[in-house]
Design a protein around this motif. Sequence first.
Motif, PDB file in Angstrom:
ATOM      1  N   LEU A   1      -5.305   2.429   9.566  1.00  9.80           N
ATOM      2  CA  LEU A   1      -4.712   2.102   8.268  1.00  9.80           C
ATOM      3  C   LEU A   1      -3.218   2.421   8.319  1.00  9.80           C
ATOM      4  O   LEU A   1      -2.790   3.293   9.070  1.00  9.80           O
ATOM      5  CB  LEU A   1      -5.378   2.908   7.150  1.00  9.80           C
ATOM      6  N   ASP A   2      -2.445   1.714   7.526  1.00  3.75           N
ATOM      7  CA  ASP A   2      -1.022   2.031   7.433  1.00  3.75           C
ATOM      8  C   ASP A   2      -0.601   1.921   5.983  1.00  3.75           C
ATOM      9  O   ASP A   2      -1.389   1.514   5.131  1.00  3.75           O
ATOM     10  CB  ASP A   2      -0.196   1.086   8.327  1.00  3.75           C
ATOM     11  N   TRP A   3       0.600   2.330   5.684  1.00  2.00           N
ATOM     12  CA  TRP A   3       1.107   2.272   4.315  1.00  2.00           C
ATOM     13  C   TRP A   3       2.593   1.981   4.358  1.00  2.00           C
ATOM     14  O   TRP A   3       3.288   2.309   5.312  1.00  2.00           O
ATOM     15  CB  TRP A   3       0.799   3.566   3.541  1.00  2.00           C
ATOM     16  N   ASP A   4       3.049   1.302   3.298  1.00  2.00           N
ATOM     17  CA  ASP A   4       4.449   0.874   3.237  1.00  2.00           C
ATOM     18  C   ASP A   4       5.326   1.970   2.637  1.00  2.00           C
ATOM     19  O   ASP A   4       6.533   1.971   2.821  1.00  2.00           O
ATOM     20  CB  ASP A   4       4.545  -0.387   2.370  1.00  2.00           C
ATOM     21  N   GLU A   5       4.701   2.844   1.863  1.00  2.00           N
ATOM     22  CA  GLU A   5       5.433   3.943   1.225  1.00  2.00           C
ATOM     23  C   GLU A   5       4.561   5.188   1.321  1.00  2.00           C
ATOM     24  O   GLU A   5       3.338   5.075   1.222  1.00  2.00           O
ATOM     25  CB  GLU A   5       5.648   3.645  -0.272  1.00  2.00           C
ATOM     26  N   GLY A   6       5.178   6.340   1.491  1.00  2.00           N
ATOM     27  CA  GLY A   6       4.374   7.556   1.582  1.00  2.00           C
ATOM     28  C   GLY A   6       5.213   8.739   2.002  1.00  2.00           C
ATOM     29  O   GLY A   6       6.408   8.597   2.267  1.00  2.00           O
ATOM     30  N   PRO A   7       4.573   9.919   2.085  1.00  2.00           N
ATOM     31  CA  PRO A   7       5.326  11.135   2.383  1.00  2.00           C
ATOM     32  C   PRO A   7       6.059  11.065   3.720  1.00  2.00           C
ATOM     33  O   PRO A   7       7.131  11.628   3.870  1.00  2.00           O
ATOM     34  CB  PRO A   7       4.254  12.230   2.461  1.00  2.00           C
TER      35      PRO A   7
ATOM     36  N   VAL B   1       9.912   8.207  -4.086  1.00  7.25           N
ATOM     37  CA  VAL B   1       9.821   9.561  -3.513  1.00  7.25           C
ATOM     38  C   VAL B   1       9.944  10.597  -4.634  1.00  7.25           C
ATOM     39  O   VAL B   1      10.635  10.325  -5.618  1.00  7.25           O
ATOM     40  CB  VAL B   1      10.925   9.829  -2.459  1.00  7.25           C
ATOM     41  N   PRO B   2       9.354  11.753  -4.489  1.00  8.41           N
ATOM     42  CA  PRO B   2       8.468  12.165  -3.421  1.00  8.41           C
ATOM     43  C   PRO B   2       7.030  11.661  -3.624  1.00  8.41           C
ATOM     44  O   PRO B   2       6.601  11.454  -4.755  1.00  8.41           O
ATOM     45  CB  PRO B   2       8.513  13.692  -3.501  1.00  8.41           C
ATOM     46  N   TYR B   3       6.318  11.494  -2.512  1.00 11.30           N
ATOM     47  CA  TYR B   3       4.929  11.011  -2.565  1.00 11.30           C
ATOM     48  C   TYR B   3       3.936  12.165  -2.373  1.00 11.30           C
ATOM     49  O   TYR B   3       2.838  11.965  -1.872  1.00 11.30           O
ATOM     50  CB  TYR B   3       4.713   9.931  -1.504  1.00 11.30           C
ATOM     51  N   VAL B   4       4.377  13.350  -2.742  1.00 16.25           N
ATOM     52  CA  VAL B   4       3.551  14.547  -2.612  1.00 16.25           C
ATOM     53  C   VAL B   4       3.514  15.206  -3.997  1.00 16.25           C
ATOM     54  O   VAL B   4       4.568  15.475  -4.582  1.00 16.25           O
ATOM     55  CB  VAL B   4       4.186  15.515  -1.583  1.00 16.25           C
ATOM     56  N   GLN B   5       2.335  15.443  -4.513  1.00 12.37           N
ATOM     57  CA  GLN B   5       2.260  15.886  -5.909  1.00 12.37           C
ATOM     58  C   GLN B   5       2.937  17.232  -6.174  1.00 12.37           C
ATOM     59  O   GLN B   5       3.543  17.408  -7.229  1.00 12.37           O
ATOM     60  CB  GLN B   5       0.805  15.898  -6.384  1.00 12.37           C
TER      61      GLN B   5
ATOM     62  N   VAL C   1       0.859  -1.190   0.000  1.00  8.10           N
ATOM     63  CA  VAL C   1       0.000   0.000   0.000  1.00  8.10           C
ATOM     64  C   VAL C   1       0.894   1.239   0.000  1.00  8.10           C
ATOM     65  O   VAL C   1       1.812   1.349   0.815  1.00  8.10           O
ATOM     66  CB  VAL C   1      -0.906   0.037   1.253  1.00  8.10           C
ATOM     67  N   LEU C   2       0.624   2.143  -0.920  1.00  8.61           N
ATOM     68  CA  LEU C   2       1.360   3.403  -0.883  1.00  8.61           C
ATOM     69  C   LEU C   2       0.379   4.538  -0.664  1.00  8.61           C
ATOM     70  O   LEU C   2      -0.824   4.412  -0.943  1.00  8.61           O
ATOM     71  CB  LEU C   2       2.174   3.602  -2.166  1.00  8.61           C
ATOM     72  N   LEU C   3       0.883   5.623  -0.121  1.00  4.11           N
ATOM     73  CA  LEU C   3       0.036   6.793   0.094  1.00  4.11           C
ATOM     74  C   LEU C   3       0.644   7.968  -0.655  1.00  4.11           C
ATOM     75  O   LEU C   3       1.836   8.237  -0.545  1.00  4.11           O
ATOM     76  CB  LEU C   3      -0.086   7.131   1.581  1.00  4.11           C
TER      77      LEU C   3
END
Length: 331
Positions: free
Chosen positions: A72-78, A85-89, A43-45
């Motif tokens: 909820l949790d995520w394996d990859e994210g900001p 990376v980066p996980y922020v648009q 799961v990524l965020l």
Amino acid sequence: MTQSSTPPLRGRLAPSPTGALHLGNARSFLIAWLSIRSRGGTVLLRMEDLDHPKVKPQAAQQALEDLRWMGLDWDEGPDVGGPFVPYVQTARLERYAEALAKLQEQRLLYPCVCSRQDVEAGQSAPHAGEDGLAYDGACRGRFANYAEAAATLPPGRLPAWRFRAEAGETVFEDGFRGWQRETVSQTVGDFVIARHPQGAGYMLAVVVDDAAMGATEVLRGDDLLPATHRQLLLYRALGLTPPRFVHVPLVVAPDGRRLAKRHGDTRLAALRQHGLRPSQVVGVLAEWCGWAQPGEEIMPVDLVSRFRLDSIPRAPVVLSDEVKQKLGCMA
Ligand code: GLU
């Protein structure tokens, strides 16, 4: 040894920090998370913060906190990093500029000086009722280049880039709704993908990012189903492989509309402030999906083995007064 050609299962949570998460978003995120976790995927965020006028300060942090609060949790994210990376648009703008350049080279874009409202709308995900009439193509073939279009506008305004929706159907098999088809050139017409050369909006960014981050499943509310056809046109034009799409029904108010403040404060932050436990809130969301008994308290991790897409009712969930009373969020 046989080699599997199936890519690893990856799903994403893609909150927009434009307001606090409410029960409706929370339910879609829970389903998206369980769909991936129940099959051992990643799961990524990704934070979808491109829509500047609507993005609220602290809302990104709040969204992460709300999602974690509900278990909820995520394996990859900001906040946890990861290979993409980066996980922020807003930190990925050069990727969208590259994609714009590719589409330009193929002459699939043209500068457009039409209504500002239409252009602003292209910045965020078009939720139910936000798609207007099909664009009449007024700027198609009107300008030789971007500079010529810009010269017709008052200072401070820049032309948008519109994508040519060629005639022809897009068809896909939705994981919940079955086969879907649409002819975008008739329903929406050419659509805005950037409000100026560096201003890519939701429709382009979501395609570029889901492909770059290897998302194999996109599960979200079914008000975005029509947008999927536009996204498929972009996947095709950019030579990218689309994920599996799954669109689940929304939670609506008794009047059938999308949840709004006037229907009561169903923001997770408010429920939490009222002293509700996450297991109570998740219990209601799970009950709405056919995975829990009325009144049952449960956390997402304990729902993994109960997850079934086909037990989710096909009609939108109506937020009843009874549930609102239970959660203490009467208007
Ligand atoms: N960030 C979008 C929204 O919250 C969701 C986009 C998507 O799932 O494709 O509306």
